[in-house]
Scaffold this motif. Structure first.
Motif, PDB file in Angstrom:
ATOM      1  N   VAL A  31       0.842  -1.202   0.000  1.00 48.01           N
ATOM      2  CA  VAL A  31       0.000   0.000   0.000  1.00 48.01           C
ATOM      3  C   VAL A  31       0.876   1.251   0.000  1.00 48.01           C
ATOM      4  O   VAL A  31       0.594   2.218  -0.735  1.00 48.01           O
ATOM      5  CB  VAL A  31      -0.986  -0.021   1.188  1.00 48.01           C
ATOM      6  N   ILE A  32       1.941   1.249   0.770  1.00 43.78           N
ATOM      7  CA  ILE A  32       2.866   2.393   0.779  1.00 43.78           C
ATOM      8  C   ILE A  32       3.481   2.583  -0.601  1.00 43.78           C
ATOM      9  O   ILE A  32       3.548   3.707  -1.119  1.00 43.78           O
ATOM     10  CB  ILE A  32       3.961   2.194   1.865  1.00 43.78           C
ATOM     11  N   PHE A  33       3.911   1.491  -1.223  1.00 48.20           N
ATOM     12  CA  PHE A  33       4.492   1.572  -2.568  1.00 48.20           C
ATOM     13  C   PHE A  33       3.468   2.074  -3.585  1.00 48.20           C
ATOM     14  O   PHE A  33       3.779   2.917  -4.436  1.00 48.20           O
ATOM     15  CB  PHE A  33       5.032   0.204  -3.002  1.00 48.20           C
ATOM     16  N   LEU A  34       2.238   1.563  -3.514  1.00 42.32           N
ATOM     17  CA  LEU A  34       1.197   1.972  -4.458  1.00 42.32           C
ATOM     18  C   LEU A  34       0.831   3.448  -4.287  1.00 42.32           C
ATOM     19  O   LEU A  34       0.536   4.143  -5.264  1.00 42.32           O
ATOM     20  CB  LEU A  34      -0.041   1.094  -4.312  1.00 42.32           C
ATOM     21  N   SER A  37       3.684   5.521  -5.854  1.00 42.01           N
ATOM     22  CA  SER A  37       3.728   5.459  -7.311  1.00 42.01           C
ATOM     23  C   SER A  37       2.466   6.018  -7.966  1.00 42.01           C
ATOM     24  O   SER A  37       2.403   6.130  -9.186  1.00 42.01           O
ATOM     25  CB  SER A  37       3.954   4.015  -7.773  1.00 42.01           C
ATOM     26  N   GLY A  38       1.450   6.378  -7.187  1.00 47.55           N
ATOM     27  CA  GLY A  38       0.246   6.984  -7.712  1.00 47.55           C
ATOM     28  C   GLY A  38      -0.802   5.988  -8.188  1.00 47.55           C
ATOM     29  O   GLY A  38      -1.852   6.394  -8.697  1.00 47.55           O
ATOM     30  N   ILE A  39      -0.558   4.729  -8.040  1.00 47.91           N
ATOM     31  CA  ILE A  39      -1.503   3.699  -8.497  1.00 47.91           C
ATOM     32  C   ILE A  39      -2.675   3.560  -7.525  1.00 47.91           C
ATOM     33  O   ILE A  39      -3.792   3.254  -7.928  1.00 47.91           O
ATOM     34  CB  ILE A  39      -0.774   2.349  -8.671  1.00 47.91           C
ATOM     35  N   TYR A  40      -2.422   3.834  -6.265  1.00 47.11           N
ATOM     36  CA  TYR A  40      -3.431   3.633  -5.224  1.00 47.11           C
ATOM     37  C   TYR A  40      -4.681   4.477  -5.481  1.00 47.11           C
ATOM     38  O   TYR A  40      -5.788   4.013  -5.282  1.00 47.11           O
ATOM     39  CB  TYR A  40      -2.820   3.953  -3.854  1.00 47.11           C
ATOM     40  N   GLN A  41      -4.502   5.711  -5.923  1.00 46.51           N
ATOM     41  CA  GLN A  41      -5.643   6.588  -6.197  1.00 46.51           C
ATOM     42  C   GLN A  41      -6.529   5.987  -7.280  1.00 46.51           C
ATOM     43  O   GLN A  41      -7.752   6.060  -7.187  1.00 46.51           O
ATOM     44  CB  GLN A  41      -5.176   7.977  -6.622  1.00 46.51           C
ATOM     45  N   GLY A  42      -5.945   5.429  -8.320  1.00 42.22           N
ATOM     46  CA  GLY A  42      -6.719   4.781  -9.370  1.00 42.22           C
ATOM     47  C   GLY A  42      -7.466   3.565  -8.866  1.00 42.22           C
ATOM     48  O   GLY A  42      -8.580   3.271  -9.324  1.00 42.22           O
ATOM     49  N   MET A  43      -6.872   2.836  -7.950  1.00 44.02           N
ATOM     50  CA  MET A  43      -7.534   1.660  -7.391  1.00 44.02           C
ATOM     51  C   MET A  43      -8.735   2.045  -6.540  1.00 44.02           C
ATOM     52  O   MET A  43      -9.706   1.283  -6.458  1.00 44.02           O
ATOM     53  CB  MET A  43      -6.535   0.849  -6.551  1.00 44.02           C
ATOM     54  N   LEU A  44      -8.686   3.240  -5.933  1.00 46.59           N
ATOM     55  CA  LEU A  44      -9.795   3.686  -5.090  1.00 46.59           C
ATOM     56  C   LEU A  44     -11.045   3.996  -5.910  1.00 46.59           C
ATOM     57  O   LEU A  44     -12.138   4.110  -5.352  1.00 46.59           O
ATOM     58  CB  LEU A  44      -9.375   4.912  -4.270  1.00 46.59           C
ATOM     59  N   GLU A  45     -10.897   4.122  -7.220  1.00 53.76           N
ATOM     60  CA  GLU A  45     -12.068   4.332  -8.070  1.00 53.76           C
ATOM     61  C   GLU A  45     -12.896   3.053  -8.200  1.00 53.76           C
ATOM     62  O   GLU A  45     -14.084   3.106  -8.480  1.00 53.76           O
ATOM     63  CB  GLU A  45     -11.634   4.816  -9.453  1.00 53.76           C
ATOM     64  N   PHE A  46     -12.268   1.905  -8.021  1.00 48.86           N
ATOM     65  CA  PHE A  46     -12.955   0.625  -8.157  1.00 48.86           C
ATOM     66  C   PHE A  46     -13.309  -0.006  -6.819  1.00 48.86           C
ATOM     67  O   PHE A  46     -14.267  -0.777  -6.722  1.00 48.86           O
ATOM     68  CB  PHE A  46     -12.098  -0.357  -8.967  1.00 48.86           C
ATOM     69  N   PHE A  47     -12.503   0.249  -5.804  1.00 49.31           N
ATOM     70  CA  PHE A  47     -12.703  -0.323  -4.476  1.00 49.31           C
ATOM     71  C   PHE A  47     -12.688   0.794  -3.444  1.00 49.31           C
ATOM     72  O   PHE A  47     -12.122   1.854  -3.675  1.00 49.31           O
ATOM     73  CB  PHE A  47     -11.565  -1.292  -4.106  1.00 49.31           C
ATOM     74  N   SER A  48     -13.248   0.507  -2.283  1.00 47.94           N
ATOM     75  CA  SER A  48     -13.050   1.401  -1.149  1.00 47.94           C
ATOM     76  C   SER A  48     -11.648   1.154  -0.595  1.00 47.94           C
ATOM     77  O   SER A  48     -10.974   0.193  -0.983  1.00 47.94           O
ATOM     78  CB  SER A  48     -14.105   1.135  -0.074  1.00 47.94           C
TER      79      SER A  48
END
Length: 185
Positions: A31-34, A37-48
């Motif tokens: 989660v820290i790595f994501l 790298s900015g990927i985590y924000q994109g994942m929040l569009e699909f999941f909480s």
């Protein structure tokens, strides 16, 4: 209650406990790595946020479970082969005696949950459990071994495990180096 099968579920529980502790630690690092790298924000569009963490944890748990299950399968095979080659026991009593040694891994798995924030701590607990189990295995199997057989079992185990671990480490380094060499700089 004296039943030889009373601890038969310990290996499964130990695998689940070690897998859980490693999955949770890896999920925190991932989660820290994501996030970096900015990927985590994109994942929040699909999941909480909880959904992302839960999905990562479950996937990592399954991955670590498969790794530990494969290690257990290899370890059981190596133990059986070492007793086949060096033991005088023809009835399998030695294997029945060492069955209760899975309690060491179960205790180690429970302790690994206390060391959740450190890969080193989890690895030390796993290594300590493995060493204690190995000593227990040799002690319990020694009743059906001659001195030469005891020496053979110890060397057989040490040589096979060190060869496999060295081979995996070597291949990992080779793959890492080939990936780094192929990157455009």
């Amino acid at each position: 209650m004296k039943n030889t099968y009373i601890t038969s579920y310990f290996p499964l529980l130990a695998i689940i406990l070690f897998s859980t502790s490693l999955a949770i630690k890896t999920q925190m690092e991932l989660v820290i790595f994501l996030k970096k790298s900015g990927i985590y924000q994109g994942m929040l569009e699909f999941f909480s946020e909880g959904g992302v963490k839960l999905a990562l944890t479950v996937l990592l748990l399954v991955m670590y479970f498969m790794i530990f299950a494969a290690l257990k399968l290899v370890a059981d095979t190596i133990n059986g082969l070492s007793l086949l080659f060096f033991s005088k026991d023809l009835e399998g009593e030695s294997l029945a005696k060492v069955r209760h040694g899975s309690a060491f891994y179960f205790i180690g798995g429970a302790l690994s949950l206390l060391s959740l924030f450190s890969y080193t701590g989890i690895a030390i607990i796993f290594a300590a459990g493995t060493l204690i189990y190995f000593i227990f295995f040799v002690y319990k199997a020694s009743a059906s071994l001659t001195f030469a057989g005891l020496t053979g079992v110890i060397f057989f185990q040490v040589i096979l495990w060190s060869s496999m671990l060295t081979g995996v480490f070597y291949l990992s380094i080779k793959i890492y180096n080939s990936i780094m060499a192929s990157l455009p700089i």
